[in-house]
Each structure stands twice: as C-alpha cells, then as structure tokens.
Design a protein around this motif. Structure first.
Motif, PDB file in Angstrom:
ATOM      1  N   LYS A 179      32.280 -24.786 -12.385  1.00  0.00           N
ATOM      2  CA  LYS A 179      33.252 -25.694 -11.764  1.00  0.00           C
ATOM      3  C   LYS A 179      34.681 -25.277 -12.087  1.00  0.00           C
ATOM      4  O   LYS A 179      35.560 -25.267 -11.217  1.00  0.00           O
ATOM      5  CB  LYS A 179      32.989 -27.126 -12.238  1.00  0.00           C
ATOM      6  N   ALA A 180      34.915 -24.916 -13.348  1.00  0.00           N
ATOM      7  CA  ALA A 180      36.260 -24.515 -13.760  1.00  0.00           C
ATOM      8  C   ALA A 180      36.721 -23.252 -13.049  1.00  0.00           C
ATOM      9  O   ALA A 180      37.918 -23.060 -12.813  1.00  0.00           O
ATOM     10  CB  ALA A 180      36.296 -24.295 -15.275  1.00  0.00           C
ATOM     11  N   ALA A 181      35.761 -22.392 -12.685  1.00  0.00           N
ATOM     12  CA  ALA A 181      36.093 -21.145 -11.990  1.00  0.00           C
ATOM     13  C   ALA A 181      36.393 -21.370 -10.515  1.00  0.00           C
ATOM     14  O   ALA A 181      36.789 -20.437  -9.813  1.00  0.00           O
ATOM     15  CB  ALA A 181      34.948 -20.144 -12.145  1.00  0.00           C
ATOM     16  N   GLY A 182      36.171 -22.600 -10.053  1.00  0.00           N
ATOM     17  CA  GLY A 182      36.453 -22.918  -8.655  1.00  0.00           C
ATOM     18  C   GLY A 182      35.407 -22.417  -7.689  1.00  0.00           C
ATOM     19  O   GLY A 182      35.676 -22.270  -6.488  1.00  0.00           O
ATOM     20  N   ALA A 183      34.205 -22.146  -8.187  1.00  0.00           N
ATOM     21  CA  ALA A 183      33.130 -21.661  -7.326  1.00  0.00           C
ATOM     22  C   ALA A 183      32.740 -22.745  -6.323  1.00  0.00           C
ATOM     23  O   ALA A 183      32.589 -23.917  -6.681  1.00  0.00           O
ATOM     24  CB  ALA A 183      31.920 -21.252  -8.161  1.00  0.00           C
ATOM     25  N   THR A 184      32.578 -22.355  -5.069  1.00  0.00           N
ATOM     26  CA  THR A 184      32.224 -23.315  -4.021  1.00  0.00           C
ATOM     27  C   THR A 184      30.741 -23.287  -3.690  1.00  0.00           C
ATOM     28  O   THR A 184      30.205 -24.264  -3.177  1.00  0.00           O
ATOM     29  CB  THR A 184      33.029 -23.029  -2.741  1.00  0.00           C
ATOM     30  N   ALA A 185      30.077 -22.165  -3.989  1.00  0.00           N
ATOM     31  CA  ALA A 185      28.640 -22.061  -3.705  1.00  0.00           C
ATOM     32  C   ALA A 185      27.854 -22.923  -4.689  1.00  0.00           C
ATOM     33  O   ALA A 185      28.311 -23.202  -5.806  1.00  0.00           O
ATOM     34  CB  ALA A 185      28.186 -20.612  -3.803  1.00  0.00           C
ATOM     35  N   GLU A 186      26.681 -23.350  -4.254  1.00  0.00           N
ATOM     36  CA  GLU A 186      25.821 -24.127  -5.152  1.00  0.00           C
ATOM     37  C   GLU A 186      25.284 -23.218  -6.247  1.00  0.00           C
ATOM     38  O   GLU A 186      24.886 -22.088  -5.984  1.00  0.00           O
ATOM     39  CB  GLU A 186      24.660 -24.725  -4.350  1.00  0.00           C
ATOM     40  N   PRO A 187      25.285 -23.672  -7.506  1.00  0.00           N
ATOM     41  CA  PRO A 187      24.786 -22.832  -8.599  1.00  0.00           C
ATOM     42  C   PRO A 187      23.348 -22.384  -8.346  1.00  0.00           C
ATOM     43  O   PRO A 187      22.509 -23.169  -7.908  1.00  0.00           O
ATOM     44  CB  PRO A 187      24.866 -23.754  -9.820  1.00  0.00           C
ATOM     45  N   SER A 188      23.068 -21.122  -8.610  1.00  0.00           N
ATOM     46  CA  SER A 188      21.746 -20.559  -8.382  1.00  0.00           C
ATOM     47  C   SER A 188      21.190 -19.971  -9.671  1.00  0.00           C
ATOM     48  O   SER A 188      21.907 -19.799 -10.661  1.00  0.00           O
ATOM     49  CB  SER A 188      21.817 -19.455  -7.318  1.00  0.00           C
ATOM     50  N   HIS A 189      19.886 -19.645  -9.646  1.00  0.00           N
ATOM     51  CA  HIS A 189      19.279 -18.971 -10.790  1.00  0.00           C
ATOM     52  C   HIS A 189      20.001 -17.665 -11.098  1.00  0.00           C
ATOM     53  O   HIS A 189      20.222 -17.320 -12.262  1.00  0.00           O
ATOM     54  CB  HIS A 189      17.800 -18.688 -10.513  1.00  0.00           C
ATOM     55  N   LEU A 190      20.355 -16.916 -10.069  1.00  0.00           N
ATOM     56  CA  LEU A 190      21.004 -15.628 -10.282  1.00  0.00           C
ATOM     57  C   LEU A 190      22.398 -15.791 -10.886  1.00  0.00           C
ATOM     58  O   LEU A 190      22.810 -15.006 -11.745  1.00  0.00           O
ATOM     59  CB  LEU A 190      21.083 -14.859  -8.964  1.00  0.00           C
ATOM     60  N   ALA A 191      23.138 -16.802 -10.443  1.00  0.00           N
ATOM     61  CA  ALA A 191      24.447 -17.057 -11.033  1.00  0.00           C
ATOM     62  C   ALA A 191      24.307 -17.435 -12.506  1.00  0.00           C
ATOM     63  O   ALA A 191      25.083 -16.979 -13.354  1.00  0.00           O
ATOM     64  CB  ALA A 191      25.164 -18.160 -10.266  1.00  0.00           C
ATOM     65  N   LEU A 192      23.312 -18.252 -12.816  1.00  0.00           N
ATOM     66  CA  LEU A 192      23.062 -18.623 -14.207  1.00  0.00           C
ATOM     67  C   LEU A 192      22.661 -17.401 -15.031  1.00  0.00           C
ATOM     68  O   LEU A 192      23.078 -17.255 -16.179  1.00  0.00           O
ATOM     69  CB  LEU A 192      21.968 -19.696 -14.284  1.00  0.00           C
ATOM     70  N   GLU A 193      21.889 -16.499 -14.435  1.00  0.00           N
ATOM     71  CA  GLU A 193      21.496 -15.284 -15.157  1.00  0.00           C
ATOM     72  C   GLU A 193      22.723 -14.430 -15.482  1.00  0.00           C
ATOM     73  O   GLU A 193      22.857 -13.907 -16.592  1.00  0.00           O
ATOM     74  CB  GLU A 193      20.489 -14.476 -14.344  1.00  0.00           C
ATOM     75  N   GLY A 194      23.634 -14.279 -14.509  1.00  0.00           N
ATOM     76  CA  GLY A 194      24.860 -13.534 -14.777  1.00  0.00           C
ATOM     77  C   GLY A 194      25.681 -14.183 -15.876  1.00  0.00           C
ATOM     78  O   GLY A 194      26.250 -13.501 -16.745  1.00  0.00           O
ATOM     79  N   TYR A 195      25.738 -15.519 -15.852  1.00  0.00           N
ATOM     80  CA  TYR A 195      26.461 -16.270 -16.875  1.00  0.00           C
ATOM     81  C   TYR A 195      25.847 -16.033 -18.259  1.00  0.00           C
ATOM     82  O   TYR A 195      26.560 -15.759 -19.235  1.00  0.00           O
ATOM     83  CB  TYR A 195      26.410 -17.760 -16.525  1.00  0.00           C
ATOM     84  N   ILE A 196      24.523 -16.129 -18.354  1.00  0.00           N
ATOM     85  CA  ILE A 196      23.841 -15.932 -19.635  1.00  0.00           C
ATOM     86  C   ILE A 196      24.085 -14.517 -20.156  1.00  0.00           C
ATOM     87  O   ILE A 196      24.362 -14.314 -21.339  1.00  0.00           O
ATOM     88  CB  ILE A 196      22.328 -16.216 -19.486  1.00  0.00           C
ATOM     89  N   ASN A 197      23.992 -13.525 -19.270  1.00  0.00           N
ATOM     90  CA  ASN A 197      24.225 -12.146 -19.690  1.00  0.00           C
ATOM     91  C   ASN A 197      25.629 -11.974 -20.271  1.00  0.00           C
ATOM     92  O   ASN A 197      25.826 -11.271 -21.266  1.00  0.00           O
ATOM     93  CB  ASN A 197      24.023 -11.199 -18.503  1.00  0.00           C
ATOM     94  N   ALA A 198      26.612 -12.607 -19.633  1.00  0.00           N
ATOM     95  CA  ALA A 198      27.986 -12.529 -20.128  1.00  0.00           C
ATOM     96  C   ALA A 198      28.129 -13.204 -21.483  1.00  0.00           C
ATOM     97  O   ALA A 198      28.848 -12.716 -22.368  1.00  0.00           O
ATOM     98  CB  ALA A 198      28.941 -13.163 -19.114  1.00  0.00           C
ATOM     99  N   ARG A 199      27.457 -14.334 -21.666  1.00  0.00           N
ATOM    100  CA  ARG A 199      27.505 -15.026 -22.947  1.00  0.00           C
ATOM    101  C   ARG A 199      26.897 -14.163 -24.062  1.00  0.00           C
ATOM    102  O   ARG A 199      27.407 -14.142 -25.197  1.00  0.00           O
ATOM    103  CB  ARG A 199      26.757 -16.361 -22.852  1.00  0.00           C
TER     104      ARG A 199
END
Length: 400
Positions: free
Chosen positions: A319-339
């Motif tokens: 939300k803070a990044a201003g993403a307009t697409a609905e969160p997906s498994h793949l987006a969460l995977e990219g997020y986890i990898n970055a963390r």
C-alpha cells in the motif's frame, strides 16, 4: 550565501538545529509513522545515508510470462522501498537495477554479462525462469557473485558446490510431492499427469512419479505437451478417455491454457491439480470458469491471509508503495525474497564484502519471517520448504 561542502558525517541535520524538545518530538513522530508502515524494521532513520547497495535482476517484464516477472519485481520493490524509507541497511539504500529479458535466453545472458561486468554491483537477485537460469548459472558460479533467490523450482539451480547461489522457494519436487501426498490422503487412485516436454515438465513428472511409488499408488497415465501447445488438444483427449479421478498438471504459460480449456470441454468432473507457476492472476483470469475448482500448490502464504505477520507487513509495504494491482502470491514471493536479502545484509555488518554477506545468508537458521521460515542448510537445498494447497473459487480468487 552558499553552504560550504562538508563530509557527510560533519553536515548539520535539521533535527540537530532544533531546540531539544522539538527535536525529540520530531524524531519520535518520524519513528512512529515509519513503524506503523513497517513494524518489522523497528525505529531508525527516516532516510538512507549516502551510498547504496546495488543489486541486479534480469526478469521478464514483457513477453509470454511478463505478468509473473512484473508481479515479483513489484513485490521486491515494495519491500526495498519500505527498507530504504527507514534508513536502508546500516544507513545504505538497497538499489534494485532491473533489466527486462522478455523470458528469452539470449537477452537474459546479455543482461547478466552486463551485471557481471559492473564493478559496483554487489549481487544478483531474483532472476527468473528455468531456461534463463540454466544458461546463466555457469557464468554466475564462476564469478563468485552472490545469486540470491533465482526464480525456479528446478533442481538445476541447487548446485551442491555453488555456495554463492542461494535458493529460497520450495522446489518443483516439493510441490509435486505435496500434491501427490494430498491425493493419496483423500484416496485418489486413478491419476493422470500431463507435463511440458522440457526440463521443467520432466522434473515435475519424475518427482510426482517418485512420490507415487513411495506411497504405493498405481502408475499414472502420463502425456506430454509441446512448448507451443500444438498437441494440447490431443493430450487432453487421451487423459479424458482414461477414466481418471484427478490430473496433475506440470505445465506453464500457453500450454496450461490450451490443455485446461480442451480438457474441461471433454471432462468436467475430474479434479485438476497444478503447480504454483500456473497460479497467476492472469492465467486464472484467462481460464475464466474453467479455472474454478482447480487446486494449486503455492510456495508462499495466501497474500490475503492477514493472520500471518509477514502478510500484514507485505500489505502495508504494498500500500505504501502505491501499488494498484491486487496483491498476488508472486508479489508476496518477491517481497519475501527482498526481506531475506536485507536481513542477510544487516547481519553481515557495515560495509560487508561478498564473502561476509554469503556467510550471513547461510547463517539464517530457522529464521521466522512472521510465519514463513527460512532455514539455510546446504546449496543443494532450498531455504524454504513452505508449500500449501489453494483452491480457485468461483470469483477467481484463491481460497485455502
């Protein structure tokens, strides 16, 4: 009047120029606001200091699997944006440099050559696709550059001697085993397997067959589909005539669409089970009603499951990044990898070299990322074994 140039450490800050009470209040408010958006980071500075840790990513932002690469890229960007907003890692921002390879091997190799030649690049991160990773891996291993979270479940990226390659996501073998175990648990006996006639599909097939042998299930009726999906209809017809109870699908991209549509037109009472690479919002949308009821293995939690702290953190960063697409498994995977990348960088200390960073990565033992565990063992094993089954509902949403 011009301001004299001073070294970073000697430059006065706005906070230092304020009276003590105002300075304290300003710092408290800034820390509170940032912690609300990203509580896992704790209190810290509002902006990263000079310098950045630059990491390179070659992925598909366009082409046949552009939706996969774009989703992961956006998820990683959201994580790094939250980290950088809190002061980065040891005061340094993490800069993700991304080049589009359109899911084409020659472009991916050219991108990696460019990254490896860049002396200011610290690591490679979350490059995508089994064929691309297979092609680039010899160069990357030889270079010694850290290669974090390649996006493939294939065993080919899990090289026992390659300490600079750090796999996170569960393997295709883990996913296939989870599907077969589930089918065995619910008493399925007459099973079919359709798999792509490439290295990815063959690995899924071999893993599923090994699991079936171990669980003493009858031999499955197996068919292949070419990468261009030209024989998807014939494969569907063969399986539809096999009197099956369920079909495991080891396909990705166009072959998935063509096979499922053809099979559903012939048989609607047979359960379909697929791997995570099939379960993208774009694929589910393209299948429409034919996707309803499909079971799909996932290697990260449901991105709407806010019971899990990692999902809440992801949603806040998204939300803070201003993403307009609905969160997906793949987006969460990219997020986890970055963390994971940021955690290892934090543990490696200030101004770490690549060796110290790799030591920190392999030191991540049973690290709980808010319901998602990272446990590094050896380079031939992925650091996550998380696999869960989801179901596609009537509205195209994933359910647990």
């Amino acid at each position: 009047m011009s301001t004299p140039h001073l070294p970073a450490a000697a430059r006065p800050t706005l906070t230092a120029a304020l009276p003590p009470a105002h300075a304290t209040r300003r710092r408290w408010l800034a820390a509170a606001a940032a912690a609300t958006c990203a509580p896992w980071l704790g209190a810290g500075r509002a902006h990263a200091q000079e310098g950045a840790v630059r990491i390179g990513q070659s992925t598909a932002l366009t082409g046949p699997l552009g939706d996969l690469g774009s989703a992961m890229h956006q998820g990683a960007k959201a994580a790094f944006a939250a980290i950088n907003a809190r002061g980065g890692v040891h005061g340094k921002a993490v800069e993700l440099v991304t080049l589009d390879d359109a899911y084409e091997v020659p472009k991916a190799l050219a991108n990696v050559d460019q990254f490896l030649a860049d002396r200011d690049l610290f690591a490679l991160f979350n490059c995508m696709g089994t064929p691309m990773i297979e092609a680039m891996l010899p160069k990357v291993i030889d270079s010694g550059m850290p290669f974090v979270a390649p996006f493939t479940g294939a065993q080919l990226s899990r090289v026992k001697s390659a300490r600079n390659v750090f796999n996170i996501r569960a393997s295709y073998a883990d996913e296939a085993e989870k599907l077969v175990q589930h089918l065995s648990t619910i008493g399925i006996q007459r099973l079919g397997i359709v798999y792509q006639n490439n290295s990815f599909g063959k690995e899924v097939f071999q893993s599923a067959r090994q699991s079936m042998d171990r669980l003493k299930l009858p031999e499955a009726l197996a068919v292949t589909v070419e990468n261009n999906a030209s024989d998807a209809g014939a494969a569907a017809a063969k399986l539809a005539g096999g009197h099956l109870e369920a079909v495991v699908i080891g396909l990705a991209g166009k072959p998935t669409l063509e096979f499922v549509k053809a099979f559903r037109a012939l048989q609607r009472g047979v359960a379909l089970y697929a791997l995570s690479v099939m379960g993208t919002p774009a694929t589910v949308k393209a299948l429409g009603p034919d996707a309803t009821g499909m079971a799909i293995s996932q290697v990260v939690p449901l991105p709407s499951n806010v019971v899990m702290p990692v999902v809440r953190d992801f949603q806040a960063a998204w939300k803070a990044a201003g993403a307009t697409a609905e969160p997906s498994h793949l987006a969460l995977e990219g997020y986890i990898n970055a963390r994971v990348f940021a955690e290892a960088l934090q543990r490696a200390g200030r101004n770490p070299g690549r060796a110290a960073f790799l030591d920190a990565l392999w030191g991540l033992k049973k690290w709980d990322l808010g319901g998602f565990e990272i446990h590094a063992t050896t380079p031939d094993r992925n650091a996550s074994r998380f696999v869960e089954l989801t179901l596609v509902g009537r509205d195209g949403r994933f359910l647990r």
